[in-house]
Design an enzyme around this catalytic site. Sequence first.
Site: not given
Ligand code: GRF
Length: 218
Positions: A108, A110, A137, A146
């Site tokens: 994932n 984050h 991260s 997370d």
């Molecule tokens: C990103 O900021 C990611 O870190 C978080 O959700 C957002 C997704 O953005 N988990 P995208 O759909 O990849 O533009």
Amino acid sequence: MAAKLAVLISGRGTNLQSIIDAVAKEDFPAEITLVISNRPKAAGLDRAAKAGIPQQVIDHKDFKTREDFDAALDETLRMAEVDYVCLAGFMRLLTPDFVNDWRGRLINIHPSLLPAFRGLHVQERTIDAGVKVAGCSVHFVSAEVDAGPIIGQAAIPVLPGENVESLTARILEQEHRLYPACIKLVVEGKARISGALVQFDSSVVTEGALLNPPALAD
Ligand code: GRF
């Protein structure tokens, strides 16, 4: 043989795009086999279509329980013989059973320097906390939200007068650099899950530091 990735999205899919762009490069050791969205209207699905990547919608609203949804997800991933699952703005909590079954193969991204600022409204909370360094991260997923062994992080200074939009955009820029780099390390076996931590190949070295405010001149 190239490893098979599934990318799971719920929204605009800019991280998906960064992975699409990375796998298009000749030396990248993986390909995207499948893009899955839990929302039929996710804009990221257009990105998959444009890149000619198979896509599937598994709408969480079609399932009575989280377990049923995860079972359908699991079956789809296994049918596609996926090696690694990359969550990229996938806004569903996964059940502990699913997470355990995919342990070490479920990744994932984050938008914070974990373990700080887990959960939602991350950038707003980052600004409100007055921290001077923010970032993102990439981590292996564990049952907690997370959380899980950290594969990589990118840090940026929080600028004077920063607002949620500007900080979000600047973190996102780094997400797009960090995520493909971490996926490559995992696929190549250079970053491996080892208990609560990630163990790295000795060839993975980085130097330099980010100080905000900057250090005194020599
Ligand atoms: C990103 O900021 C990611 O870190 C978080 O959700 C957002 C997704 O953005 N988990 P995208 O759909 O990849 O533009």
